[in-house]
Motif scaffolding. Structure first.
Motif, PDB file in Angstrom:
ATOM      1  N   ARG A   1       0.838  -1.201   0.000  1.00 47.79           N
ATOM      2  CA  ARG A   1       0.000   0.000   0.000  1.00 47.79           C
ATOM      3  C   ARG A   1       0.870   1.247   0.000  1.00 47.79           C
ATOM      4  NH1 ARG A   1      -4.204  -1.264   4.789  1.00 47.79           N
ATOM      5  NH2 ARG A   1      -2.158  -1.317   5.825  1.00 47.79           N
ATOM      6  N   GLU A   2       0.559   2.166  -0.891  1.00 48.42           N
ATOM      7  CA  GLU A   2       1.314   3.412  -0.991  1.00 48.42           C
ATOM      8  C   GLU A   2       1.155   4.271   0.247  1.00 48.42           C
ATOM      9  OE1 GLU A   2       0.781   7.198  -3.805  1.00 48.42           O
ATOM     10  OE2 GLU A   2       1.376   5.389  -4.920  1.00 48.42           O
ATOM     11  N   SER A   3      -0.023   4.211   0.877  1.00 48.48           N
ATOM     12  CA  SER A   3      -0.267   5.029   2.071  1.00 48.48           C
ATOM     13  C   SER A   3       0.681   4.660   3.209  1.00 48.48           C
ATOM     14  CB  SER A   3      -1.722   4.869   2.524  1.00 48.48           C
ATOM     15  OG  SER A   3      -2.012   3.508   2.805  1.00 48.48           O
ATOM     16  N   ASP A   4       1.058   3.389   3.303  1.00 50.00           N
ATOM     17  CA  ASP A   4       1.988   2.975   4.353  1.00 50.00           C
ATOM     18  C   ASP A   4       3.389   3.559   4.117  1.00 50.00           C
ATOM     19  OD1 ASP A   4       0.140   1.460   5.815  1.00 50.00           O
ATOM     20  OD2 ASP A   4       0.426  -0.278   4.518  1.00 50.00           O
TER      21      ASP A   4
ATOM     22  N   ARG B   1      11.227  -1.411 -10.761  1.00 48.15           N
ATOM     23  CA  ARG B   1      11.379  -2.567 -11.645  1.00 48.15           C
ATOM     24  C   ARG B   1      10.972  -3.871 -10.971  1.00 48.15           C
ATOM     25  NH1 ARG B   1      17.553  -0.945 -13.452  1.00 48.15           N
ATOM     26  NH2 ARG B   1      17.042   1.129 -14.306  1.00 48.15           N
ATOM     27  N   THR B   2      10.481  -3.782  -9.734  1.00 48.74           N
ATOM     28  CA  THR B   2      10.080  -4.974  -8.983  1.00 48.74           C
ATOM     29  C   THR B   2       8.588  -4.927  -8.706  1.00 48.74           C
ATOM     30  OG1 THR B   2      10.445  -3.958  -6.807  1.00 48.74           O
ATOM     31  CG2 THR B   2      12.356  -4.935  -7.904  1.00 48.74           C
ATOM     32  N   ASP B   3       8.113  -5.935  -7.967  1.00 45.84           N
ATOM     33  CA  ASP B   3       6.694  -5.959  -7.616  1.00 45.84           C
ATOM     34  C   ASP B   3       6.352  -4.973  -6.498  1.00 45.84           C
ATOM     35  OD1 ASP B   3       8.145  -7.240  -5.694  1.00 45.84           O
ATOM     36  OD2 ASP B   3       6.747  -8.929  -5.451  1.00 45.84           O
ATOM     37  N   LEU B   4       7.356  -4.247  -5.980  1.00 47.39           N
ATOM     38  CA  LEU B   4       7.112  -3.224  -4.959  1.00 47.39           C
ATOM     39  C   LEU B   4       6.826  -1.855  -5.563  1.00 47.39           C
ATOM     40  CD1 LEU B   4       9.996  -4.139  -2.476  1.00 47.39           C
ATOM     41  CD2 LEU B   4       7.571  -4.702  -2.244  1.00 47.39           C
ATOM     42  N   ARG B   5       6.779  -1.766  -6.860  1.00 42.82           N
ATOM     43  CA  ARG B   5       6.597  -0.479  -7.531  1.00 42.82           C
ATOM     44  C   ARG B   5       5.319   0.221  -7.079  1.00 42.82           C
ATOM     45  NH1 ARG B   5       7.875   2.300 -12.282  1.00 42.82           N
ATOM     46  NH2 ARG B   5       6.159   3.576 -13.044  1.00 42.82           N
TER      47      ARG B   5
ATOM     48  N   ARG C   1       9.993   8.580  -5.116  1.00 46.57           N
ATOM     49  CA  ARG C   1      10.359   9.499  -6.189  1.00 46.57           C
ATOM     50  C   ARG C   1      10.028  10.936  -5.805  1.00 46.57           C
ATOM     51  NH1 ARG C   1       7.539  12.046  -9.988  1.00 46.57           N
ATOM     52  NH2 ARG C   1       8.575  12.649 -11.939  1.00 46.57           N
ATOM     53  N   ALA C   2       8.843  11.170  -5.239  1.00 40.07           N
ATOM     54  CA  ALA C   2       8.443  12.536  -4.867  1.00 40.07           C
ATOM     55  C   ALA C   2       9.372  13.112  -3.804  1.00 40.07           C
ATOM     56  CB  ALA C   2       6.993  12.534  -4.379  1.00 40.07           C
ATOM     57  N   THR C   3       9.668  12.327  -2.792  1.00 38.22           N
ATOM     58  CA  THR C   3      10.566  12.803  -1.734  1.00 38.22           C
ATOM     59  C   THR C   3      11.987  12.960  -2.264  1.00 38.22           C
ATOM     60  OG1 THR C   3       9.202  11.603  -0.142  1.00 38.22           O
ATOM     61  CG2 THR C   3      11.338  12.383   0.625  1.00 38.22           C
ATOM     62  N   GLY C   4      12.382  12.046  -3.149  1.00 36.77           N
ATOM     63  CA  GLY C   4      13.713  12.136  -3.738  1.00 36.77           C
ATOM     64  C   GLY C   4      13.892  13.376  -4.599  1.00 36.77           C
ATOM     65  N   LEU C   5      12.817  13.889  -5.190  1.00 34.45           N
ATOM     66  CA  LEU C   5      12.897  15.125  -5.960  1.00 34.45           C
ATOM     67  C   LEU C   5      12.800  16.358  -5.074  1.00 34.45           C
ATOM     68  CD1 LEU C   5      10.677  14.263  -9.067  1.00 34.45           C
ATOM     69  CD2 LEU C   5      13.168  14.440  -8.981  1.00 34.45           C
TER      70      LEU C   5
ATOM     71  N   ALA D   1      20.536  12.157   0.503  1.00 29.35           N
ATOM     72  CA  ALA D   1      19.303  11.461   0.865  1.00 29.35           C
ATOM     73  C   ALA D   1      18.310  11.481  -0.292  1.00 29.35           C
ATOM     74  CB  ALA D   1      18.690  12.100   2.109  1.00 29.35           C
ATOM     75  N   GLY D   2      18.177  12.645  -0.937  1.00 27.88           N
ATOM     76  CA  GLY D   2      17.257  12.741  -2.063  1.00 27.88           C
ATOM     77  C   GLY D   2      17.678  11.875  -3.234  1.00 27.88           C
ATOM     78  N   ALA D   3      18.968  11.908  -3.561  1.00 30.96           N
ATOM     79  CA  ALA D   3      19.459  11.088  -4.659  1.00 30.96           C
ATOM     80  C   ALA D   3      19.302   9.598  -4.345  1.00 30.96           C
ATOM     81  CB  ALA D   3      20.928  11.417  -4.943  1.00 30.96           C
ATOM     82  N   GLY D   4      19.530   9.242  -3.062  1.00 29.27           N
ATOM     83  CA  GLY D   4      19.346   7.846  -2.670  1.00 29.27           C
ATOM     84  C   GLY D   4      17.897   7.398  -2.809  1.00 29.27           C
ATOM     85  N   LEU D   5      16.969   8.252  -2.380  1.00 29.29           N
ATOM     86  CA  LEU D   5      15.547   7.902  -2.501  1.00 29.29           C
ATOM     87  C   LEU D   5      15.119   7.827  -3.960  1.00 29.29           C
ATOM     88  CD1 LEU D   5      13.861   9.913   0.392  1.00 29.29           C
ATOM     89  CD2 LEU D   5      13.844   7.428   0.073  1.00 29.29           C
ATOM     90  N   TYR D   6      15.591   8.770  -4.769  1.00 29.60           N
ATOM     91  CA  TYR D   6      15.228   8.738  -6.185  1.00 29.60           C
ATOM     92  C   TYR D   6      15.789   7.484  -6.859  1.00 29.60           C
ATOM     93  CZ  TYR D   6      14.637  10.176 -11.033  1.00 29.60           C
ATOM     94  OH  TYR D   6      14.272  10.231 -12.362  1.00 29.60           O
ATOM     95  N   GLY D   7      17.048   7.149  -6.539  1.00 30.61           N
ATOM     96  CA  GLY D   7      17.618   5.928  -7.083  1.00 30.61           C
ATOM     97  C   GLY D   7      16.887   4.685  -6.611  1.00 30.61           C
ATOM     98  N   ALA D   8      16.492   4.682  -5.316  1.00 24.85           N
ATOM     99  CA  ALA D   8      15.725   3.549  -4.796  1.00 24.85           C
ATOM    100  C   ALA D   8      14.387   3.418  -5.505  1.00 24.85           C
ATOM    101  CB  ALA D   8      15.520   3.714  -3.290  1.00 24.85           C
TER     102      ALA D   8
END
Length: 319
Positions: free
Chosen positions: A36-39, A87-91, A99-103, A74-81
């Motif tokens: 769940r995205e909310s989590d 690319r996985t089932d966690l997308r 992505r939003a926090t990483g930006l 931290a932002g670059a790490g989150l964006y890279g993560a």
């Protein structure tokens, strides 16, 4: 340095921070299991609350010099993560929040470092300025990867030009260099948003950016004519003139031709004041060359006129 007054004792602050970390871990586990995205958003919010608690307790301060670098990392790490998890089932759960926090975090890092850049003096300006340039590089990479490139492209251009102006101002490098900042920013913007701007407007933006770059040696030459700036203006005019043919841009060709004529005028003036005899020799050689060229062209008048007509029709089709 920014640190908020502590409303709690150290024990209470430690307990509140521990609770925030615990809930963040629980939210992360829940997101992993439920997808769940909310989590994931809840996990990030709890991490943010823990950060605020550490800030109010005085454990960390936003005014420390490495802070922009840490926020950018931290932002670059989150964006890279986000890109890897996408690319996985966690997308479904992790991609958009990470992505939003990483930006967002690099944006905060760039603004904080930019403030510190304008407040620094002398050689001390380089440390925060490098952080801003790295933020610009981050958004440059993002813009080259994203489908929606307007925000990262604007951020990359602004974080490239603004610290450049600050460095020039604080280190007293010279007023003639100020035009380099908008010139480089506009060229980067034209390249990043070439699809969104379209061929016509991207060429116009390139022409304006090139004009700003031309202004640097011209302003320097208006103060004191030197061979170095004459050579720089000649190289710029020749390079952008060649690019104008590739881009089929009349505006870029116009400013390149104007810059080349300006460089020629300064060149003649420099020779006339430093070596007037050489100017007469060069003038005579140029006159003889013109007469020789005129004789050759006269013998091939029809072919030349035909080439001029073809080039004129092609030039009319340029934007």
């Amino acid at each position: 340095m920014l640190s908020l007054p502590a409303p709690f004792t150290q024990v209470e602050s430690l307990a509140l921070a521990g609770i925030a970390v615990l809930w963040a871990l629980l939210s992360g586990v829940a997101a992993w299991r439920s997808r769940r995205e909310s989590d994931v958003w809840a996990m990030q919010i709890w991490i943010g609350l823990g950060f605020v608690q550490a800030l109010t307790a005085g454990w960390i301060t936003l005014g420390n010099a490495p802070t922009p670098y840490l926020l950018l990392a931290a932002g670059a790490g989150l964006y890279g993560a986000a890109q890897l998890l996408g690319r996985t089932d966690l997308r479904e759960a992790f991609f958009h929040p990470c992505r939003a926090t990483g930006l967002a975090l690099p944006l905060a890092a760039g603004l904080l470092a930019l403030i510190r850049t304008w407040r620094a003096f002398g050689a001390a300006v380089w440390f925060p300025a490098c952080a801003v340039f790295l933020v610009s590089l981050f958004y440059f990479v993002v813009a080259s990867r994203e489908e929606r490139r307007v925000f990262p492209s604007l951020a990359a251009a602004l974080f490239l030009g603004l610290p450049f102006i600050a460095v020039i101002d604080q280190t007293r490098l010279g007023g003639e260099l100020y035009a380099l900042a908008p010139g480089a920013s506009l060229l980067a913007l034209a390249w990043l948003l070439r699809t969104e701007l379209g061929e016509r407007w991207s060429r116009h933006v390139v022409a304006v950016g090139a004009s700003c770059l031309y202004a640097t040696p011209i302003v320097a030459l208006s103060d004191q004519i030197s061979w170095g700036w004459l050579a720089a203006l000649l190289v710029l005019a020749t390079a952008f003139g060649a690019v104008s043919f590739g881009l089929r841009s009349r505006s870029l060709l116009t400013v390149s031709t104007a810059a080349l004529l300006t460089d020629l005028g300064f060149f003649i003036f420099r020779i006339g004041t430093s070596a007037p005899t050489l100017l007469w020799v060069l003038g005579a050689a140029f006159g003889l060359a013109v007469m020789g060229a005129a004789a050759v062209l006269e013998s091939r008048r029809e072919d030349l006129l035909q080439q001029i007509r073809v080039f004129g029709r092609e030039l009319q089709a340029w934007s």
